[in-house]
Design a protein around this motif. Structure first.
Motif, PDB file in Angstrom:
ATOM      1  N   PRO A 244       0.830  -1.217   0.000  1.00 39.83           N
ATOM      2  CA  PRO A 244       0.000   0.000   0.000  1.00 39.83           C
ATOM      3  C   PRO A 244       0.856   1.256   0.000  1.00 39.83           C
ATOM      4  N   SER A 252      -4.909  -1.391  -9.483  1.00 39.98           N
ATOM      5  CA  SER A 252      -5.747  -2.445  -8.926  1.00 39.98           C
ATOM      6  C   SER A 252      -5.541  -3.703  -9.760  1.00 39.98           C
ATOM      7  N   CYS A 311       3.112  -0.876  -7.981  1.00 43.39           N
ATOM      8  CA  CYS A 311       2.426  -1.410  -6.803  1.00 43.39           C
ATOM      9  C   CYS A 311       0.951  -1.624  -7.125  1.00 43.39           C
ATOM     10  N   SER A 313      -2.935  -2.505  -5.234  1.00 45.10           N
ATOM     11  CA  SER A 313      -3.691  -2.572  -3.988  1.00 45.10           C
ATOM     12  C   SER A 313      -4.931  -3.422  -4.221  1.00 45.10           C
ATOM     13  N   ASP A 332      -5.727  -1.366   5.233  1.00 47.90           N
ATOM     14  CA  ASP A 332      -4.984  -1.776   4.044  1.00 47.90           C
ATOM     15  C   ASP A 332      -3.706  -2.525   4.403  1.00 47.90           C
ATOM     16  N   ARG A 333      -3.590  -2.972   5.639  1.00 47.31           N
ATOM     17  CA  ARG A 333      -2.403  -3.705   6.062  1.00 47.31           C
ATOM     18  C   ARG A 333      -2.838  -4.988   6.755  1.00 47.31           C
TER      19      ARG A 333
END
Length: 398
Positions: A244, A252, A311, A313, A332-333
């Motif tokens: 993130p 995405s 990256c 997510s 988000d973790r």
């Protein structure tokens, strides 16, 4: 010249109190690597234990044949050769043990060296560290020492497959599953997470196998070179990092392009002729994951000349069952295995990938998380420890 008896006793006391300094560091640790790594900035490491780490736990004395063999190394969950730096540190620890005439003892989080031997080893490794002017060599030595201590401290104590104490081994309860050959998971693991009992990244190669989910240890040059060689064979368009990242707008799963892969729905079991799509999972505490991310970004820039790394997510991420025992820092973790499961679920929702049963592969990961949670919970109850995670004050935490 006559010396008083009291002076003799004082000198004898000082001789016993201050042992001779340790020998100078062995030169092979200071030699430059065969393949020079690109220049990187100094890495920062947190000296504080993670909130979710276990309590202090005494380990039995080191047992085993001495040097770590290639076979023993591979049984911990990797197909790579034994890293030279790790073998060198193991050899030096065993050499110091022989000179001291006492067995090494380990205990606590990360199999830390305990007792009088700790002071001797601490002086030795600090002396070596001070001779290393290059930040990358310091990182490599740091990682090798962390891994070497865990290897020696876990001998005869942890199961080499599930990383749990022998009496809590969960291997018989774990199922296996084939990962679609069009993708590969890379577990980019911080050395402080190596052989941690509540680590979840290990579940991926236990479920899918070490070829489908290879381990890459942070700061171990042989491991990192293997991973980046695979990235270059696949091409930068087939590499994504599940992280993130707040500085850029992450993609995405819907944005991923699987051009060039064999997506035939008629024969999904056939081998994929092209290189797979590489998904990199940063496996470590959240304080250490920043160092993992920086190192990946620097190497990406050195190879492809781009500042931002790709990256992705997840849009459907939910809380992991593991957070019943340890806190989740934010929505988000989540833990490594839960992130991999979430990724597989979102890939399964893409129509062109529907024939590859990625949903079943996600379920296999979730089942392994349940098994790990049950094993850790049963152990904590048996040892009289709490099974309720600490409450966090951050309103974004769950």
């Amino acid at each position: 010249m006559l010396v008083s008896p009291s002076s003799v006793r004082a000198l004898a006391f000082l001789h016993r109190r201050f042992p001779p300094p340790p020998p100078p560091p062995r030169p092979h640790l200071l030699q430059p690597p065969t393949h020079p790594a690109p220049p990187r900035s100094a890495m920062a490491f947190s000296a504080e234990p993670a909130a979710e780490e276990a309590e202090e736990e005494a380990l039995p004395p080191v047992t085993g044949p001495g040097e770590v063999t290639a076979e023993e190394w591979r049984r911990w969950g990797t197909s790579s050769p034994l890293p030279a730096a790790v073998a060198a540190v193991v050899g030096e620890l065993l050499e110091m043990e022989a000179e001291a005439g006492q067995k090494m003892r380990f205990g606590g989080v990360g199999s830390k060296i305990k007792g009088d031997f700790k002071d001797m080893e601490d002086k030795k490794h600090r002396a070596v560290y001070q001779t290393l002017a290059d930040s990358d060599k310091k990182l490599q030595y740091f990682s090798a020492r962390q891994i070497a201590c865990r290897l020696l401290g876990s001998r005869g104590y942890l199961c080499q497959k599930c990383w749990l104490p022998m009496e809590d081994c969960m291997c018989a309860k774990l199922g296996s599953c084939n990962l679609w050959q069009g993708i590969r998971f890379w577990l980019y693991m911080h050395p402080k997470d190596f052989l941690r009992q509540n680590n979840t990244g290990k579940l991926l190669w236990q479920v899918f196998g070490i070829q489908a989910a290879p381990l890459c240890l942070f700061g171990i040059q042989e491991h990192e070179d293997i991973m980046w060689d695979a990235f270059q064979r696949s091409g930068k368009g087939k590499v994504s990092f599940l992280y993130p990242n707040k500085s850029t707008t992450p993609m995405s799963v819907k944005d991923l392009k699987f051009d060039g892969l064999n997506l035939s729905c008629d024969h999904p079991e056939e081998d994929v002729k092209d290189e797979p799509f590489n998904f990199v999972l940063l496996d470590g505490t959240w304080s250490n994951s920043a160092a993992l991310y920086r190192r990946l970004k620097e190497r990406w820039t050195a190879i492809w000349g781009e500042e931002d790394i790709p990256c992705i997510s997840l849009s459907t991420l939910s809380a992991s069952v593991m957070h019943k025992l340890r806190p989740q820092p934010a929505w988000d973790r989540t833990c490594t295995a839960a992130a991999a499961s979430g990724l597989l679920w979102e890939l399964d929702m893409r129509s062109e990938l529907g024939a590859f049963e990625l949903g079943k592969q996600a379920e296999a990961v979730e089942c392994s998380l349940d098994v790990l949670l049950d094993a850790l919970t049963a152990r904590r109850l048996r040892l009289g420890r709490s099974i309720t995670r600490k409450q966090r004050h951050n309103r974004n935490c769950i």
